[in-house]
Design an enzyme around this catalytic site. Structure first.
Site, PDB file in Angstrom:
ATOM      1  N   ASP A 339       0.822  -1.213   0.000  1.00  0.00           N
ATOM      2  CA  ASP A 339       0.000   0.000   0.000  1.00  0.00           C
ATOM      3  C   ASP A 339       0.854   1.259   0.000  1.00  0.00           C
ATOM      4  O   ASP A 339       0.408   2.316   0.431  1.00  0.00           O
ATOM      5  CB  ASP A 339      -0.894   0.021   1.243  1.00  0.00           C
ATOM      6  N   SER A 364       2.297   6.761   0.888  1.00  0.00           N
ATOM      7  CA  SER A 364       1.498   5.848   1.675  1.00  0.00           C
ATOM      8  C   SER A 364       0.088   5.982   1.147  1.00  0.00           C
ATOM      9  O   SER A 364      -0.490   7.054   1.187  1.00  0.00           O
ATOM     10  CB  SER A 364       1.560   6.234   3.145  1.00  0.00           C
ATOM     11  N   ARG A 365      -0.456   4.871   0.627  1.00  0.00           N
ATOM     12  CA  ARG A 365      -1.737   5.000  -0.064  1.00  0.00           C
ATOM     13  C   ARG A 365      -2.944   4.939   0.859  1.00  0.00           C
ATOM     14  O   ARG A 365      -4.029   5.271   0.451  1.00  0.00           O
ATOM     15  CB  ARG A 365      -1.846   3.949  -1.166  1.00  0.00           C
ATOM     16  N   VAL A 366      -2.770   4.490   2.102  1.00  0.00           N
ATOM     17  CA  VAL A 366      -3.939   4.490   2.984  1.00  0.00           C
ATOM     18  C   VAL A 366      -3.694   5.200   4.303  1.00  0.00           C
ATOM     19  O   VAL A 366      -4.620   5.580   4.992  1.00  0.00           O
ATOM     20  CB  VAL A 366      -4.428   3.053   3.308  1.00  0.00           C
TER      21      VAL A 366
END
Ligand code: ATP
Ligand code: MG
Length: 502
Positions: A339, A364-366
């Protein structure tokens, strides 16, 4: 002594009568070829993929290939003792490791056996190391931060509990340091840790364990080690063993952090096994299923929904690149599975910017949905400001007379870069991070010399924690800065700066 022909035929008939009984069981086979830790076994028609087989001398093997008339097995022990013609028995079991709290504070090998000389592990049950990852309905979105204690990460690349964040970079760029600091920072934060060392030098693993002990982090940590000297099959199963131990805790509703150091060596071990098993090589000689190797491992990291206990596994896989090439086969695979990634750069590291995080390529995708509000308040413009700075920095190298606006941006960027520097084994609580980043954001550091910034920040923290501790407590409690709070904090910083000037 003469033997009568009718006696011979009687003997043969007798043999034939029992022949079918003896070999009826397809649970016993014979070794046809053996070499390089791989044995081909004939006669095990019912063997399962991943099943354990028992060879002579109590050596176990694991089934990796199911061929038409033989099974390909990797040996998990001293394989030079196995010879052609040896008898092999099925066990009907797949590889299992002990799980539970008895593993905390222990160092074990890939099979969960202790290697730290502290006696046997106390456990009441084992778990199989391969399991299907929890499905969509069992999961919940990531909403709680895992505090790494590293300013650059917590501010720019926040990681949530249940997230998979890749640490990627060339050799000797501080990858292990980031992971170990994160483990150290979990003290008292209700998070258990598993550190899986794959294909590393024994001395490196020993050093990590020593450091964890020194900082009191072994109390909540398990180290799973398959060093470079060990057999490839053990390196191959080590991360699955580690995540299996973590899953036991997750299923009990606990939060777990797992570090895989590193998956490049894991892929290489798997490639060796595959080539020896005569599987067709693909790109960079890796077998076609190497993507599945890592995806089925990393999919097991997640945040469970409350009705399933609400536990989580946060995974920090590490990948080593060659000459910063993140577009090679294994790096792109793992980037696409995780992620987000923290990209470490040799040039920054050598220039003294440590941790050497590339703020542009790291994402950081989340995590930001799991970031504390106060951290968001001080870090939202950080990435943009750094990007501006890097662009201007490259440009300003060619000209000497810069306008004041450019000079200001450069000074601010330099101050930010300085604030983000952080020593090894010095994770920082988030309250202090927020206060330091606040001082940087409000441009209190821009006019200081580079070497004066950290001493100033140290004084600031000392001052605040001694005489204005309510500012820290308020952050701890509310995790958010109101306008009034910011005014008060601003005044404290301003006063300190003026008093130092005078
Ligand atoms: P390898 O590729 O060998 O696994 P690595 O990328 O894991 O290396 P580390 O072993 O973590 O890198 O760090 C390399 C060296 O840099 C170590 O000597 C470590 O002490 C030092 N180092 C790492 N981070 C920092 C830091 N923030 N400040 C100062 N020194 C650091
Ligand atoms: Mg390392």
């Amino acid at each position: 002594m003469a033997i009568k022909t009718n006696e011979i035929s009687a003997l043969i008939k007798e043999q034939i009568k029992h022949y079918s009984q003896k070999t009826e069981s397809s649970d016993i086979g014979t070794v046809i070829t053996v070499g390089d830790g791989i044995a081909m076994v004939y006669g095990l028609d019912n063997a399962m993929l991943g099943e354990l087989l028992l060879f002579p001398h109590d050596i176990y093997g694991m089934v990796m290939n199911l061929n038409e008339d033989s099974v390909g097995t990797v040996l998990l022990g001293e394989y030079t003792l196995i010879k052609e013609g040896d008898i092999v028995k099925r066990t009907g079991k797949v590889v299992e490791v002990p799980v539970g709290d008895g593993l905390l504070g222990r160092t074990v090998n890939a099979l969960g056996q202790p290697i730290d000389g502290l006696g046997p592990i106390k456990y009441d049950h084992t778990r199989v190391i391969e399991r299907i990852a929890p499905g969509v309905m069992q999961r919940k979105s990531v909403d709680t931060p895992i505090e790494t204690g590293i300013k650059a990460i917590d501010a720019m690349i926040p990681i949530g509990r249940g997230q998979r964040e890749l640490i990627i970079g060339d050799r000797q760029t501080g990858k292990t340091a980031l992971a170990v600091d994160t483990i150290i920072n979990q003290k008292g934060k209700n998070c258990l840790c598993v550190y899986v060392a794959i294909g590393q030098k024994t001395s490196t693993v020993v050093r990590v364990v020593e450091r964890l002990k020194e900082f009191g982090a072994m109390a909540y940590t398990t180290v799973v080690s398959a060093t470079a000297a060990e057999l490839d099959p053990l390196k191959y199963i080590a991360p699955y063993s580690g995540v299996t131990m973590a899953e036991e805790w997750m299923d009990k509703g606990k939060d777990v952090l797992i570090v895989y150091d590193d998956l490049s060596k894991h892929a290489v071990a798997y490639r060796t096994l595959s080539l020896l098993l005569k599987r067709a090589p693909g790109r960079e000689a890796y077998p076609g299923d190497v993507f599945y190797l890592h995806s089925r491992l990393l999919e097991r990291a997640c945040r469970l929904a409350p009705e399933y206990g609400g536990g989580s596994i946060t995974a920090l896989p590490i990948i080593e690149t060659q000459a910063g090439d993140i577009s090679a086969y294994i790096p792109t695979n793992v980037i696409s599975i995780t992620d987000g990634q923290i990209f470490l750069v040799t040039d920054l590291f050598n220039a003294g910017q440590r941790p050497a995080i590339d703020s542009g390529l790291s994402v950081s995708r989340v995590g930001s949905s799991a970031q504390y509000k106060c951290m968001k308040q001080v870090s939202k413009s950080l990435k943009i400001e750094l990007a501006n700075f890097h662009e201007l920095q490259a440009f300003s190298q060619f000209g000497s007379d810069l306008d004041t606006e450019t000079k200001k941006t450069l000074a601010h960027g330099e101050a930010l870069m300085e604030v983000l520097k952080q020593g090894q084994y010095q994770p920082m609580r988030f309250e202090r991070q927020v206060i330091e980043l606040f001082a940087a954001q409000k441009r209190y550091l821009d006019d200081l010399n580079e070497e004066d910034i950290h001493p100033f920040l140290d004084k600031l923290w000392l001052n605040i924690s001694k005489t204005h501790s309510e500012l820290v407590d308020e952050l701890t409690e509310k995790k958010e800065m109101s306008d009034d709070y910011m005014k008060r904090l601003d005044k404290v910083i301003k006063d300190l700066k003026e008093s130092l000037k005078a």
